[in-house]
Scaffold this motif. Sequence first.
Motif, PDB file in Angstrom:
ATOM      1  N   VAL A   1       0.814  -1.217   0.000  1.00 52.01           N
ATOM      2  CA  VAL A   1       0.000   0.000   0.000  1.00 52.01           C
ATOM      3  C   VAL A   1       0.846   1.265   0.000  1.00 52.01           C
ATOM      4  CG1 VAL A   1      -1.677   1.333   1.343  1.00 52.01           C
ATOM      5  CG2 VAL A   1      -1.932  -1.158   1.123  1.00 52.01           C
ATOM      6  N   MET A   2       1.853   1.333   0.887  1.00 52.00           N
ATOM      7  CA  MET A   2       2.519   2.602   1.157  1.00 52.00           C
ATOM      8  C   MET A   2       3.311   3.158  -0.023  1.00 52.00           C
ATOM      9  SD  MET A   2       3.468   2.985   5.076  1.00 52.00           S
ATOM     10  CE  MET A   2       3.697   4.661   4.580  1.00 52.00           C
ATOM     11  N   PRO A   3       4.189   2.379  -0.667  1.00 48.59           N
ATOM     12  CA  PRO A   3       4.940   2.974  -1.785  1.00 48.59           C
ATOM     13  C   PRO A   3       4.024   3.467  -2.899  1.00 48.59           C
ATOM     14  CG  PRO A   3       5.932   0.903  -1.087  1.00 48.59           C
ATOM     15  CD  PRO A   3       4.618   0.995  -0.396  1.00 48.59           C
ATOM     16  N   ALA A   4       2.957   2.693  -3.193  1.00 47.65           N
ATOM     17  CA  ALA A   4       2.047   3.096  -4.264  1.00 47.65           C
ATOM     18  C   ALA A   4       1.330   4.397  -3.914  1.00 47.65           C
ATOM     19  CB  ALA A   4       1.024   1.986  -4.525  1.00 47.65           C
ATOM     20  N   TRP A   5       0.884   4.520  -2.657  1.00 50.89           N
ATOM     21  CA  TRP A   5       0.173   5.735  -2.259  1.00 50.89           C
ATOM     22  C   TRP A   5       1.106   6.951  -2.265  1.00 50.89           C
ATOM     23  CZ3 TRP A   5      -4.658   7.324  -1.778  1.00 50.89           C
ATOM     24  CH2 TRP A   5      -4.882   8.549  -1.143  1.00 50.89           C
ATOM     25  N   VAL A   6       2.298   6.785  -1.703  1.00 46.74           N
ATOM     26  CA  VAL A   6       3.251   7.895  -1.667  1.00 46.74           C
ATOM     27  C   VAL A   6       3.635   8.306  -3.091  1.00 46.74           C
ATOM     28  CG1 VAL A   6       5.583   8.581  -0.965  1.00 46.74           C
ATOM     29  CG2 VAL A   6       4.137   7.304   0.615  1.00 46.74           C
ATOM     30  N   ALA A   7       3.846   7.310  -3.963  1.00 45.82           N
ATOM     31  CA  ALA A   7       4.202   7.602  -5.351  1.00 45.82           C
ATOM     32  C   ALA A   7       3.085   8.364  -6.056  1.00 45.82           C
ATOM     33  CB  ALA A   7       4.513   6.308  -6.095  1.00 45.82           C
ATOM     34  N   PHE A   8       1.844   7.947  -5.824  1.00 44.33           N
ATOM     35  CA  PHE A   8       0.715   8.636  -6.453  1.00 44.33           C
ATOM     36  C   PHE A   8       0.613  10.078  -5.966  1.00 44.33           C
ATOM     37  CE2 PHE A   8      -3.754   9.893  -6.707  1.00 44.33           C
ATOM     38  CZ  PHE A   8      -4.018   9.639  -8.049  1.00 44.33           C
ATOM     39  N   ASP A   9       0.853  10.268  -4.682  1.00 42.58           N
ATOM     40  CA  ASP A   9       0.767  11.610  -4.111  1.00 42.58           C
ATOM     41  C   ASP A   9       1.862  12.525  -4.642  1.00 42.58           C
ATOM     42  OD1 ASP A   9      -0.685  13.281  -2.143  1.00 42.58           O
ATOM     43  OD2 ASP A   9       1.256  13.369  -1.134  1.00 42.58           O
ATOM     44  N   VAL A  10       3.032  11.934  -4.924  1.00 41.34           N
ATOM     45  CA  VAL A  10       4.171  12.729  -5.390  1.00 41.34           C
ATOM     46  C   VAL A  10       4.129  12.956  -6.897  1.00 41.34           C
ATOM     47  CG1 VAL A  10       6.686  12.721  -5.672  1.00 41.34           C
ATOM     48  CG2 VAL A  10       5.670  12.051  -3.490  1.00 41.34           C
ATOM     49  N   GLY A  11       3.803  11.899  -7.664  1.00 42.11           N
ATOM     50  CA  GLY A  11       3.921  12.014  -9.119  1.00 42.11           C
ATOM     51  C   GLY A  11       2.808  11.403  -9.929  1.00 42.11           C
ATOM     52  N   GLY A  12       1.694  11.012  -9.297  1.00 44.83           N
ATOM     53  CA  GLY A  12       0.565  10.474 -10.039  1.00 44.83           C
ATOM     54  C   GLY A  12       0.765   9.044 -10.489  1.00 44.83           C
ATOM     55  N   SER A  13      -0.117   8.600 -11.380  1.00 51.08           N
ATOM     56  CA  SER A  13      -0.122   7.202 -11.817  1.00 51.08           C
ATOM     57  C   SER A  13       1.158   6.806 -12.547  1.00 51.08           C
ATOM     58  CB  SER A  13      -1.333   6.940 -12.718  1.00 51.08           C
ATOM     59  OG  SER A  13      -2.535   7.132 -12.004  1.00 51.08           O
ATOM     60  N   ASN A  14       1.768   7.757 -13.267  1.00 49.35           N
ATOM     61  CA  ASN A  14       3.010   7.445 -13.982  1.00 49.35           C
ATOM     62  C   ASN A  14       4.107   7.014 -13.009  1.00 49.35           C
ATOM     63  OD1 ASN A  14       1.882   8.028 -16.451  1.00 49.35           O
ATOM     64  ND2 ASN A  14       2.599  10.155 -16.475  1.00 49.35           N
ATOM     65  N   LEU A  15       4.208   7.717 -11.892  1.00 52.10           N
ATOM     66  CA  LEU A  15       5.232   7.364 -10.906  1.00 52.10           C
ATOM     67  C   LEU A  15       4.890   6.048 -10.209  1.00 52.10           C
ATOM     68  CD1 LEU A  15       7.868   8.150  -9.595  1.00 52.10           C
ATOM     69  CD2 LEU A  15       6.604   9.535  -7.928  1.00 52.10           C
ATOM     70  N   VAL A  16       3.600   5.787 -10.015  1.00 56.00           N
ATOM     71  CA  VAL A  16       3.194   4.495  -9.440  1.00 56.00           C
ATOM     72  C   VAL A  16       3.666   3.358 -10.344  1.00 56.00           C
ATOM     73  CG1 VAL A  16       1.251   3.016  -8.792  1.00 56.00           C
ATOM     74  CG2 VAL A  16       1.209   5.443  -8.228  1.00 56.00           C
ATOM     75  N   GLY A  17       3.447   3.514 -11.652  1.00 57.90           N
ATOM     76  CA  GLY A  17       3.898   2.491 -12.596  1.00 57.90           C
ATOM     77  C   GLY A  17       5.399   2.313 -12.560  1.00 57.90           C
ATOM     78  N   LEU A  18       6.125   3.427 -12.440  1.00 62.55           N
ATOM     79  CA  LEU A  18       7.587   3.350 -12.378  1.00 62.55           C
ATOM     80  C   LEU A  18       8.055   2.640 -11.106  1.00 62.55           C
ATOM     81  CD1 LEU A  18      10.205   4.189 -13.777  1.00 62.55           C
ATOM     82  CD2 LEU A  18      10.121   6.347 -12.498  1.00 62.55           C
ATOM     83  N   VAL A  19       7.375   2.894  -9.994  1.00 65.13           N
ATOM     84  CA  VAL A  19       7.725   2.246  -8.730  1.00 65.13           C
ATOM     85  C   VAL A  19       7.475   0.730  -8.808  1.00 65.13           C
ATOM     86  CG1 VAL A  19       6.964   1.985  -6.322  1.00 65.13           C
ATOM     87  CG2 VAL A  19       7.466   4.250  -7.239  1.00 65.13           C
ATOM     88  N   LEU A  20       6.331   0.339  -9.381  1.00 68.87           N
ATOM     89  CA  LEU A  20       6.023  -1.085  -9.517  1.00 68.87           C
ATOM     90  C   LEU A  20       7.018  -1.771 -10.453  1.00 68.87           C
ATOM     91  CD1 LEU A  20       2.130  -0.967  -9.750  1.00 68.87           C
ATOM     92  CD2 LEU A  20       3.527  -1.627  -7.791  1.00 68.87           C
ATOM     93  N   LEU A  21       7.395  -1.071 -11.525  1.00 70.01           N
ATOM     94  CA  LEU A  21       8.392  -1.623 -12.451  1.00 70.01           C
ATOM     95  C   LEU A  21       9.733  -1.776 -11.748  1.00 70.01           C
ATOM     96  CD1 LEU A  21       9.223  -2.490 -15.310  1.00 70.01           C
ATOM     97  CD2 LEU A  21       9.710  -0.072 -15.800  1.00 70.01           C
ATOM     98  N   ALA A  22      10.130  -0.768 -10.958  1.00 73.76           N
ATOM     99  CA  ALA A  22      11.399  -0.837 -10.231  1.00 73.76           C
ATOM    100  C   ALA A  22      11.403  -2.004  -9.248  1.00 73.76           C
ATOM    101  CB  ALA A  22      11.652   0.477  -9.491  1.00 73.76           C
TER     102      ALA A  22
END
Length: 420
Positions: A49-70
Motif C-alpha cells: 500500500v505505502m509505496p504506491a500511495w506515496v508515489a501517487f501523491d508525489v507524481g501520479g499514476s506514472n510514478l506508481v507504474g515506475l515504482v512497480l516496475l522498479a
Amino acid sequence: MTAPTGGFSEIAFSEPTREMHGFHSQVMQRRCFIGFSSISFFIVGAGIVMPAWVAFDVGGSNLVGLVLLASSLAGFALAPLSGHLVDRHNHLRVTASGQLVRALGLLMLAPVQVLPDALSRPILLLSTVLGAFGYAILAGAMSGILQWLIPETERMRFNLRLSFFNQAGMALGTGAAGYGIAHVGSATTAALFAFVAISVLPLLRNLTAYPTRTHAAKRLNLFSASREAINYLVNEPQTLSASVSVGLVFAVIQITNLLLPGFVSHSLGGGSRLFGTLEMTAAIAGMAALAAAGIPAVARRMARMTTPLVAAAGGSLLVLSFATDPLVAIVLYAAAGMLWNLSRAAANGHLLTVVDSALIGRVQAFTSLLTGAVGALIFLLPTLLPNTTEAQLYMACGVMILVATALLALWTRRGRPART
C-alpha cells in the motif's frame, strides 16, 4: 548398605523430563517462527500500500507504474545475489538482515513527500529496491529455517498452517497501512511500520539452537554457486517441477490481479462495488480453505495433490472466463480463491520438502526469477494484444497453465527421484 546414587530411579525420571523440556522448546520455537513470519507478512501488506500511495501523491499514476516496475526489476535482478547470500551465511543472521533492510526501505518513505522532486523520486525508487531485496533475502532464509525446524514429513501441514497466518498478517497490514495514512499521515505510518519490523527481531532469539554450520556455498563465488544451483535443478526433476509449480501459481494470481478490473467492467457490467466484493469473497474463502487444510488428515492428502491443485488453479481461470452474471461470478471467484490459496501453499510446501537445504536460497531465487519473467510477460498482455477481451485472456492463460502443468507432470515422471 547405603542406597546407590543415580541408578534406575534417576534415569526413569530425568529422561521424560528432558523429553518434555525438548517438546516445549520445540513448540515455542515453532510459535515464534509463525509469529515472526505472520508479522513479516504484515509488513509485506504495508509494503503493497505505502509505496504506491506515496508515489501517487508525489507524481501520479506514472510514478506508481515506475515504482512497480522498479520493484519487479529489482526482485528479478537481485534474486541470484539474495539466493547466494542465503546459502552462504547463517540463516538466522540473514533473516535479521533482510528484516532490517525492509525496515530501512519503509523508513525512507517518511520524508519523500516533503523533499524536492530531485531527491524524493530517487529516494522513493531506492526504498522500493530495498523492499524487494529484503523480501527476497527473507524468503530464502526463512525457508531454510523452516526446513531445519520442521521434519520433512510435517512440512506440508506446517506450511499450510503458516500460509493461513501469513495471509491474515498481509490482510491486516494492507488495512493498517491505509488506516494509518488516512489518520496520521504517510510519514508517521512509514516510521511506525519500520519500528514494528525491527521490534519483532527478538523472536528470532528463541531459535538459538539453529546450527551455525559452514555452508558449502562459502567455497563458491556468485557465478559458481548459481551454476551449481542450475545443475542441481536440471538433474533433480522433482525439485525443478516444484520450483516451476510455485511460479505457475504466482502466474495465476498475477493474471487475475491484472485482468479482474476490466473483466468486472466489460464482462460483468459491474463497478468498484462488485470488484471489492469479488476480492473480499476470494480472500475469505481462501483463508477458510487454508484453515481447513491445516487439519492433519487433509494435509496428508494435500501432500499428494500439488500438481492437480496447480492444474485446478489454472483451470479456474478458464471457467471464470465464461461468467457473465455477477452472482455466478462471485461463486466462481470464491471457489477460485480457495484453489489459489491452497495451490500456492501446497506448491511452497512441496518445494520445502524436496529441495536440498544447502541450496534452498538459490532454488528460491530461481523461482523468483521465473515469477518475475512470467509476471513481466503477463503485465504486457494488454499491450501486446490490445483487441483481446479480458475474458479471452483469462481463457488463453488458463489453457496455457493447464498445458504447462501437464508437461511438468510428464517431466517429473520421466525423471529420477530427487535427493532428500
